[in-house]
Design a protein around this motif. Structure first.
Motif, PDB file in Angstrom:
ATOM      1  N   THR A 150       0.861  -1.186   0.000  1.00 54.80           N
ATOM      2  CA  THR A 150       0.000   0.000   0.000  1.00 54.80           C
ATOM      3  C   THR A 150       0.903   1.244   0.000  1.00 54.80           C
ATOM      4  O   THR A 150       2.087   1.165   0.351  1.00 54.80           O
ATOM      5  CB  THR A 150      -0.898   0.040   1.247  1.00 54.80           C
ATOM      6  N   PRO A 151       0.343   2.394  -0.344  1.00 51.80           N
ATOM      7  CA  PRO A 151       1.149   3.616  -0.255  1.00 51.80           C
ATOM      8  C   PRO A 151       1.709   3.839   1.151  1.00 51.80           C
ATOM      9  O   PRO A 151       2.842   4.306   1.301  1.00 51.80           O
ATOM     10  CB  PRO A 151       0.153   4.720  -0.642  1.00 51.80           C
ATOM     11  N   GLU A 152       0.952   3.467   2.158  1.00 53.44           N
ATOM     12  CA  GLU A 152       1.419   3.631   3.532  1.00 53.44           C
ATOM     13  C   GLU A 152       2.627   2.736   3.819  1.00 53.44           C
ATOM     14  O   GLU A 152       3.578   3.147   4.471  1.00 53.44           O
ATOM     15  CB  GLU A 152       0.289   3.332   4.524  1.00 53.44           C
ATOM     16  N   GLN A 153       2.600   1.511   3.300  1.00 52.72           N
ATOM     17  CA  GLN A 153       3.734   0.598   3.474  1.00 52.72           C
ATOM     18  C   GLN A 153       4.957   1.094   2.710  1.00 52.72           C
ATOM     19  O   GLN A 153       6.081   1.008   3.203  1.00 52.72           O
ATOM     20  CB  GLN A 153       3.351  -0.816   3.044  1.00 52.72           C
TER      21      GLN A 153
ATOM     22  N   HIS B 266       5.553   4.228   2.011  1.00 50.04           N
ATOM     23  CA  HIS B 266       5.999   5.402   2.766  1.00 50.04           C
ATOM     24  C   HIS B 266       6.837   4.984   3.969  1.00 50.04           C
ATOM     25  O   HIS B 266       7.920   5.541   4.209  1.00 50.04           O
ATOM     26  CB  HIS B 266       4.786   6.224   3.211  1.00 50.04           C
ATOM     27  N   GLN B 267       6.366   4.012   4.703  1.00 49.45           N
ATOM     28  CA  GLN B 267       7.092   3.530   5.880  1.00 49.45           C
ATOM     29  C   GLN B 267       8.477   3.017   5.475  1.00 49.45           C
ATOM     30  O   GLN B 267       9.475   3.300   6.135  1.00 49.45           O
ATOM     31  CB  GLN B 267       6.289   2.439   6.570  1.00 49.45           C
TER      32      GLN B 267
ATOM     33  N   ARG C 204      10.775   6.010   4.321  1.00 48.59           N
ATOM     34  CA  ARG C 204      11.179   6.890   5.432  1.00 48.59           C
ATOM     35  C   ARG C 204      12.355   6.324   6.214  1.00 48.59           C
ATOM     36  O   ARG C 204      13.048   7.065   6.897  1.00 48.59           O
ATOM     37  CB  ARG C 204       9.997   7.131   6.361  1.00 48.59           C
TER      38      ARG C 204
ATOM     39  N   ASN D 169       7.276  12.707   2.400  1.00 48.45           N
ATOM     40  CA  ASN D 169       5.956  12.637   3.033  1.00 48.45           C
ATOM     41  C   ASN D 169       5.001  11.754   2.234  1.00 48.45           C
ATOM     42  O   ASN D 169       5.274  11.390   1.094  1.00 48.45           O
ATOM     43  CB  ASN D 169       5.385  14.046   3.269  1.00 48.45           C
ATOM     44  N   ILE D 170       3.897  11.422   2.844  1.00 49.73           N
ATOM     45  CA  ILE D 170       2.923  10.492   2.236  1.00 49.73           C
ATOM     46  C   ILE D 170       2.335  11.053   0.947  1.00 49.73           C
ATOM     47  O   ILE D 170       2.053  10.305   0.015  1.00 49.73           O
ATOM     48  CB  ILE D 170       1.816  10.101   3.247  1.00 49.73           C
ATOM     49  N   THR D 171       2.179  12.362   0.865  1.00 50.10           N
ATOM     50  CA  THR D 171       1.647  12.977  -0.357  1.00 50.10           C
ATOM     51  C   THR D 171       2.591  12.725  -1.528  1.00 50.10           C
ATOM     52  O   THR D 171       2.144  12.417  -2.632  1.00 50.10           O
ATOM     53  CB  THR D 171       1.442  14.492  -0.148  1.00 50.10           C
TER      54      THR D 171
ATOM     55  N   TYR E  37       2.060   9.114  -2.700  1.00 51.02           N
ATOM     56  CA  TYR E  37       0.844   8.952  -3.511  1.00 51.02           C
ATOM     57  C   TYR E  37       1.032   9.537  -4.909  1.00 51.02           C
ATOM     58  O   TYR E  37       0.686   8.895  -5.915  1.00 51.02           O
ATOM     59  CB  TYR E  37      -0.357   9.622  -2.829  1.00 51.02           C
TER      60      TYR E  37
ATOM     61  N   SER F  24      -6.550   1.082   1.221  1.00 50.87           N
ATOM     62  CA  SER F  24      -5.775   1.669   0.125  1.00 50.87           C
ATOM     63  C   SER F  24      -5.485   0.644  -0.960  1.00 50.87           C
ATOM     64  O   SER F  24      -5.414  -0.549  -0.693  1.00 50.87           O
ATOM     65  CB  SER F  24      -4.444   2.191   0.664  1.00 50.87           C
TER      66      SER F  24
END
Length: 138
Positions: free
Chosen positions: A27-30, A32-33, A36, A43-45, A48, A69
């Motif tokens: 996912t985008p969150e994964q 991003h993590q 980082r 950043n998350i934006t 995406y 997501s």
């Protein structure tokens, strides 16, 4: 490919593309993590927007493996159907040929072409079925 479209391959874009390749389905969150850990300022934006750009360029695809997501994976891999277990959450891949009877029928009867790379089938995997049967007993 980016340069051909007048875009730069920024370090952030490179890290995001590498994360998608490394994580497989993420996912985008994964993503991003993961990114980082190497570049805290991303950043998350940015993740995406970059994933959307990479998909426009044909470098990644997305599918929906849950209600959350979308999940992204690299297009370098062969197209595949996703088998998602509702019990344990595992994701298995299946060759798209399993869908040929359905896609052929839809093409012939409805003149509809299925984007098989986005297909996700939900059910219960063999391991979870076996564990459930073991609990029920004879």
């Amino acid at each position: 490919m980016l340069r051909e479209r007048g875009l730069r391959l920024t370090p952030q874009r490179q890290l995001i593309l590498e994360a998608v390749h490394l994580l497989g389905h993420a996912t985008p969150e994964q993503v991003h993590q993961h990114v980082r850990q190497r570049a805290a300022g991303v950043n998350i934006t940015t993740v995406y927007r970059t994933l959307e750009l990479l998909e426009e360029l044909g470098l990644v695809n997305h599918t929906h493996l849950s209600h959350g997501s979308p999940t992204y994976h690299a297009t370098g891999a062969d197209q595949h159907v996703h088998l998602v277990c509702r019990t344990c959450g595992s994701v298995a891949e299946m060759d798209t040929s399993v869908m040929h009877p359905v896609t052929d029928q839809l093409r012939d009867e409805r003149d509809f072409r299925v984007d098989v790379g986005h297909v996700s089938l939900f059910g219960v995997c063999g391991d979870c079925t076996e564990r459930s049967e073991d609990r029920e007993g004879p």
